[in-house]
Design a protein around this motif. Sequence first.
Motif, PDB file in Angstrom:
ATOM      1  N   PRO A 189      35.550  31.095  -2.637  1.00  0.00           N
ATOM      2  CA  PRO A 189      35.636  29.673  -2.988  1.00  0.00           C
ATOM      3  C   PRO A 189      34.247  29.025  -2.993  1.00  0.00           C
ATOM      4  N   ASP A 190      34.058  28.141  -3.931  1.00  0.00           N
ATOM      5  CA  ASP A 190      32.818  27.359  -3.981  1.00  0.00           C
ATOM      6  C   ASP A 190      32.974  26.167  -3.040  1.00  0.00           C
ATOM      7  N   PRO A 191      32.142  26.056  -2.004  1.00  0.00           N
ATOM      8  CA  PRO A 191      32.294  24.948  -1.046  1.00  0.00           C
ATOM      9  C   PRO A 191      32.097  23.574  -1.676  1.00  0.00           C
ATOM     10  N   ARG A 192      31.565  23.533  -2.896  1.00  0.00           N
ATOM     11  CA  ARG A 192      31.406  22.256  -3.585  1.00  0.00           C
ATOM     12  C   ARG A 192      32.690  21.810  -4.284  1.00  0.00           C
ATOM     13  N   SER A 193      33.667  22.733  -4.372  1.00  0.00           N
ATOM     14  CA  SER A 193      34.933  22.421  -5.044  1.00  0.00           C
ATOM     15  C   SER A 193      35.889  21.713  -4.090  1.00  0.00           C
ATOM     16  N   ARG A 194      36.330  20.527  -4.444  1.00  0.00           N
ATOM     17  CA  ARG A 194      37.266  19.778  -3.600  1.00  0.00           C
ATOM     18  C   ARG A 194      38.575  20.526  -3.464  1.00  0.00           C
ATOM     19  N   GLU A 195      39.061  21.121  -4.566  1.00  0.00           N
ATOM     20  CA  GLU A 195      40.322  21.868  -4.509  1.00  0.00           C
ATOM     21  C   GLU A 195      40.211  23.068  -3.583  1.00  0.00           C
ATOM     22  N   ALA A 196      39.076  23.779  -3.656  1.00  0.00           N
ATOM     23  CA  ALA A 196      38.899  24.949  -2.794  1.00  0.00           C
ATOM     24  C   ALA A 196      38.814  24.547  -1.332  1.00  0.00           C
ATOM     25  N   ARG A 197      38.115  23.476  -1.041  1.00  0.00           N
ATOM     26  CA  ARG A 197      38.015  23.012   0.348  1.00  0.00           C
ATOM     27  C   ARG A 197      39.379  22.618   0.880  1.00  0.00           C
ATOM     28  N   ARG A 198      40.171  21.944   0.075  1.00  0.00           N
ATOM     29  CA  ARG A 198      41.508  21.540   0.512  1.00  0.00           C
ATOM     30  C   ARG A 198      42.390  22.753   0.765  1.00  0.00           C
ATOM     31  N   LEU A 233      43.766  34.705 -13.316  1.00  0.00           N
ATOM     32  CA  LEU A 233      42.686  33.960 -12.690  1.00  0.00           C
ATOM     33  C   LEU A 233      42.260  32.748 -13.513  1.00  0.00           C
ATOM     34  N   ASP A 234      42.663  32.686 -14.770  1.00  0.00           N
ATOM     35  CA  ASP A 234      42.381  31.503 -15.586  1.00  0.00           C
ATOM     36  C   ASP A 234      43.134  30.285 -15.075  1.00  0.00           C
ATOM     37  N   ARG A 235      44.126  30.511 -14.211  1.00  0.00           N
ATOM     38  CA  ARG A 235      44.880  29.392 -13.646  1.00  0.00           C
ATOM     39  C   ARG A 235      44.153  28.710 -12.494  1.00  0.00           C
ATOM     40  N   LEU A 236      43.076  29.298 -12.035  1.00  0.00           N
ATOM     41  CA  LEU A 236      42.279  28.631 -11.008  1.00  0.00           C
ATOM     42  C   LEU A 236      41.563  27.426 -11.618  1.00  0.00           C
ATOM     43  N   PRO A 237      41.420  26.347 -10.855  1.00  0.00           N
ATOM     44  CA  PRO A 237      40.696  25.186 -11.381  1.00  0.00           C
ATOM     45  C   PRO A 237      39.253  25.545 -11.744  1.00  0.00           C
ATOM     46  N   THR A 238      38.724  24.837 -12.703  1.00  0.00           N
ATOM     47  CA  THR A 238      37.329  25.026 -13.075  1.00  0.00           C
ATOM     48  C   THR A 238      36.429  24.791 -11.865  1.00  0.00           C
ATOM     49  N   SER A 239      35.445  25.651 -11.695  1.00  0.00           N
ATOM     50  CA  SER A 239      34.480  25.552 -10.596  1.00  0.00           C
ATOM     51  C   SER A 239      35.107  25.813  -9.232  1.00  0.00           C
ATOM     52  N   TYR A 240      36.287  26.451  -9.201  1.00  0.00           N
ATOM     53  CA  TYR A 240      36.936  26.759  -7.920  1.00  0.00           C
ATOM     54  C   TYR A 240      36.124  27.790  -7.136  1.00  0.00           C
ATOM     55  N   GLY A 241      35.525  28.728  -7.863  1.00  0.00           N
ATOM     56  CA  GLY A 241      34.754  29.778  -7.218  1.00  0.00           C
ATOM     57  C   GLY A 241      34.774  31.044  -8.042  1.00  0.00           C
TER      58      GLY A 241
END
Length: 218
Positions: free
Chosen positions: A10-19, A73-81
């Motif tokens: 996960p990219d720590p800058r991604s709000r969705e990933a952090r949540r 994996l295309d279902r992951l949000p953009t910039s998720y990681g």
Amino acid sequence: MTLWLTRIIPDPRSREARRDTAGAVDLHHRMMSLFPDHVATDEPRRRLGVLFRTESTPAGDQILLQSAERPDLDRLPTSYGQAVTKTLTPLLDALRPGLHIRYRIAANPIRKPGRATRELYRLKAVVPLQGTAADEWWARQARSCGLDLATLHSSPLDAATGHRRSDQRRIKHDRVLFEGTAAITDADLLRTRLTDGIGKGKAYGCGLLSIAPHRGPQ
């Protein structure tokens, strides 16, 4: 037998990933969102063979997702990681009795005391296990997986927590990380348990058994 392993960083800058990584329920829904919505069953997680685990590594946090179908994996949000999927078929095909492996599992070791014991000692219906009791629990589980443990190291992890979306009921699964080495005694049984997962809390980040060949001293 086909299983897929997906590694998500996960990219720590991604709000969705952090949540998602902050709560087991949100992460469960994220992992399930990577598969078709039309799975015709009351238990889609079991039907899809979805198991996952979060880990902290020197390079940062990661999510390991195992499934019987390849995730989209295309279902992951953009910039998720970053995410990559590989098949576990070569590993599963190579399993045989006598093979020495390394293992790792974040599990929910528990005991369910009988009514008389609960009343006598004022225990809850489900008692999380720690220390030696947790190690003994895993040793029993390992034998039931077709493994003969050689080494066992355990350490407590943060509990998997969150609120179910359907009824807002709080869930909590205490977790312990077990890792070490073992010899395979029953390869077919091990393949089954790898697919099914082990213990309770499998929908919320518990029960994914990871193995790899052990090439060190026996």
